[in-house]
Enzyme design. Sequence first.
Site, PDB file in Angstrom:
ATOM      1  N   ASP A  75       0.833  -1.207   0.000  1.00 50.95           N
ATOM      2  CA  ASP A  75       0.000   0.000   0.000  1.00 50.95           C
ATOM      3  C   ASP A  75       0.866   1.255   0.000  1.00 50.95           C
ATOM      4  O   ASP A  75       1.776   1.381   0.831  1.00 50.95           O
ATOM      5  CB  ASP A  75      -0.890   0.029   1.240  1.00 50.95           C
ATOM      6  CG  ASP A  75      -1.958  -1.048   1.222  1.00 50.95           C
ATOM      7  OD1 ASP A  75      -2.724  -1.100   0.244  1.00 50.95           O
ATOM      8  OD2 ASP A  75      -2.027  -1.836   2.183  1.00 50.95           O
TER       9      ASP A  75
ATOM     10  N   ASP B 193      -9.786  -7.122  -0.467  1.00 53.29           N
ATOM     11  CA  ASP B 193      -8.824  -6.437   0.390  1.00 53.29           C
ATOM     12  C   ASP B 193      -9.525  -5.902   1.627  1.00 53.29           C
ATOM     13  O   ASP B 193     -10.311  -4.959   1.549  1.00 53.29           O
ATOM     14  CB  ASP B 193      -8.175  -5.282  -0.382  1.00 53.29           C
ATOM     15  CG  ASP B 193      -7.096  -4.573   0.433  1.00 53.29           C
ATOM     16  OD1 ASP B 193      -6.816  -5.002   1.561  1.00 53.29           O
ATOM     17  OD2 ASP B 193      -6.537  -3.582  -0.074  1.00 53.29           O
TER      18      ASP B 193
END
Length: 227
Positions: free
Chosen positions: A35, A176
Amino acid sequence: MITKQFSPSLMTMDLDKFKEQITFLNNHVDSYHIDIMDGHYVPNITLSPWFIEQVKKISDVPISTHLMVTNPTQWVDQLIEIGSEYICIHAEVMNGIAYRLINKVHDAGLKFGVVLNPETKIDVITPYIDLVDKITIMTVDPGFAGEKFIDSTLDKIRHLRDLRYTNNFNYLIEMDGSSNKDTFYKIQKANPDIYILGRSGLFGLDENIEKAWNTMLQDFNDTKQHI
């Protein structure tokens, strides 16, 4: 038939044990989920292209970079240069630049992913859905680890499977957010291709990464037997 894949979210790993954990996971996982947050699109700042470079020094496992940023254009060139195998961008910030970004990533020989927030409808990506290599469904609000699982997001995973079958699309479907022992059952019923594993699903299960991995796998397989 697509084999189920696991992609640890390295934002939640123990950075004090970076080399130890990556070295073990290299032999077990299908990709790494990294991320990058800019503090604007989401109120958090995590990881960076530099971090991807460090992972690539000790790993050949494909990297999937998830850009949670307001201006994805300023990040894509650097990720292409580093060679992030997947570059995944939120649909909510791609209006007006989607085709340009998709073409740039594909022209570099890399794969393009699009990410949908819990509130975002699949219709938003209909114009270019046939061009993407992966679609990530956020099953939590983005930006922080440990957010509450949103059950209604699983309907989008089911719908994407139907669309792929009906139209012969080739994208992978990824989920996710909060994938763990408590949610494996309902996620498996929705049947995504890729499970992103964070703190609750992997890294927080044990200080020893091998024990954590084995616990996760046992939880996953135990749940699967009841589907």
